[in-house]
Design a protein around this motif. Structure first.
Motif: not given
Lengths: 125, 316
Positions: A60, A83-85, A89, A92, A104-106, B81-84, B187, B314-315
């Motif tokens: 971006l 982490w962007r939901h 975005a 784009s 994330f979380p993945i 914290s990075h996975t589910y 999440r 930029q988008y």
């Protein structure tokens, strides 16, 4: 047998390690890259099959990274995990030309399945 | 004269010694950080392998020294914290074998402030005994904000079915950062995304959490409940959050109730909303229904500014 080359770009080495561990490296060469310039260079030198970018910031920032990564006839698949939901975005980024976007979380199984599908497609083509 | 030279010489020697000592301390600290991050990476790989191991005989993850056990705790927290959707029972053996719960409880007991909050955050990633839960319960009412919120998050992770009851009973208000920490639990699928009862409750924390769920998950069918909050809620913070959420969902804001609320705001608040709505992409015509001509002119200037142009470019 052709070993697939995967480049993982992340400024955070722990996240890169996590993604590399999930993908597994028995039949793949996984290379970590700490800057987007290094990623572009590695992608050119090593003919990467897949580039995983663990941040949306470089995409971006106004530079056309996707074009740089897919120079000439070599066209690696590009996955972005961040982490962007925000829907806008993500849309784009997909319009920019990335192939997959995950947040994330993945789910480990999901990421592995996506990589396996990508492998299969590559082999078939 | 000789005495002066001797003093200067001693001072120079002292400065040199201080510089050398400082350099050594920095080097040893860097080496320790390097070692800790190497260990953490090693254990991240081990934990992932353990979670993906489909064989019946589990592989053992051994952490002998204290540094290794801490690195293992951090690795487990990082992976969780990075996975589910991971089966945490696969890590129970590792946690028991390495006595990680005892280590973290001990660390929590003998630390203070942000260090204690850090250990409390880590303990949330492992299954907890009733003794630990009791200790966390006490700490969730600590005077230190970082400690009490970390304890609460760990409690919610350990006993998700009590989440709403615990949040409702809190004697303090959540900050936006606290809410985002709870959203990260959602999440990961730890708490259900049942936003309706939260929006309808009269509790500040629950309502703010409900609005945050609507905003984070883009639930545009919650439109009616948000309008109800805007028209009937007396808390200014909740009303502001509800309006911001409606606008981030791209919903129309021209209703009479919203206009009345907007009219009651002071000029700074109105200006801030005007700026936010312009950035969210509301048309000048839509803004005209809410703001005065002067405010709309300000929004128009923003929309036409080179900054806005850069963002749009930029988008594309």
């Amino acid at each position: 047998m052709h070993r697939r080359k995967i480049i993982i770009y992340s400024q955070d080495s722990f996240t890169a390690e996590l993604v590399a561990a999930i993908i597994g490296c028995t039949d793949k060469d996984i290379i970590h890259s700490h800057s987007i310039e290094q990623t572009e260079e590695l992608c050119r030198e090593r003919d990467a099959d897949l580039v995983i970018i663990l941040s949306t910031a470089p995409l971006l920032g106004g530079r056309n990274i996707i074009k740089q990564l897919r120079r000439e006839r070599h066209r690696p698949e590009i996955y972005v995990i961040s982490w962007r939901h925000a829907e806008q975005a993500i849309l784009s980024l997909l319009e920019c030309g990335i192939d997959q976007y995950m947040t994330f979380p993945i789910c480990m199984e999901r990421l592995k399945a996506k990589i396996a599908t990508n492998d299969r497609k590559e082999r078939e083509s | 004269m000789l005495i002066i030279y001797t003093y200067i010489f001693i001072i120079l020697i002292a400065i040199l010694a201080t510089v050398i000592m400082t350099q050594r301390v920095i080097n040893s600290r860097d080496t320790a950080i390097d070692k800790a991050s190497r260990l953490k990476k090693f254990y991240i790989r081990q934990v992932i392998n353990r979670l993906q191991d489909e064989s019946r005989i589990p592989t053992h993850i051994i952490a002998k020294s204290r540094a290794e056990r801490i690195a293992l705790c951090e690795a487990i927290y990082f992976v969780r914290s990075h996975t589910y959707g991971i089966d945490s029972s696969l890590l129970e053996l590792t946690i028991d074998e390495n006595r990680l719960e005892n280590l973290l409880l001990c660390r929590i007991r003998y630390s203070t402030g942000y260090q204690r909050a850090h250990w409390l955050t880590l303990i949330g990633s492992i299954p907890l005994s009733s003794k630990s839960l009791q200790q966390l319960e006490q700490l969730s009412y600590s005077r230190n904000h970082a400690i009490r919120i970390s304890a609460l998050i760990s409690l919610i992770t350990a006993t998700p079915h009590t989440a709403i009851r615990r949040i409702a009973a809190l004697p303090y208000r959540f900050s936006p950062l606290d809410i985002s920490r709870i959203i990260s639990l959602l999440r990961r699928g730890i708490i259900p995304i049942a936003y309706e009862p939260l929006l309808q409750s009269g509790n500040f924390n629950l309502q703010m959490l409900g609005i945050a769920i609507v905003r984070n998950f883009g639930i545009d069918i919650a439109d009616k409940q948000l309008h109800d909050i805007i028209s009937s809620c007396s808390d200014k913070t909740i009303v502001h959050e509800a309006i911001l959420t409606l606008s981030s969902l791209g919903r129309p804001l021209g209703r009479t109730k919203i206009r009345q609320r907007m009219n009651r705001m002071n000029s700074d608040e109105r200006k801030s909303f005007c700026r936010y709505l312009a950035a969210e992409g509301y048309s000048v015509q839509a803004l005209r229904t809410l703001f005065s001509e002067k405010e709309v002119n300000y929004a128009e200037t923003l929309i036409k500014s080179y900054k806005r142009d850069l963002v749009c470019r930029q988008y594309t």
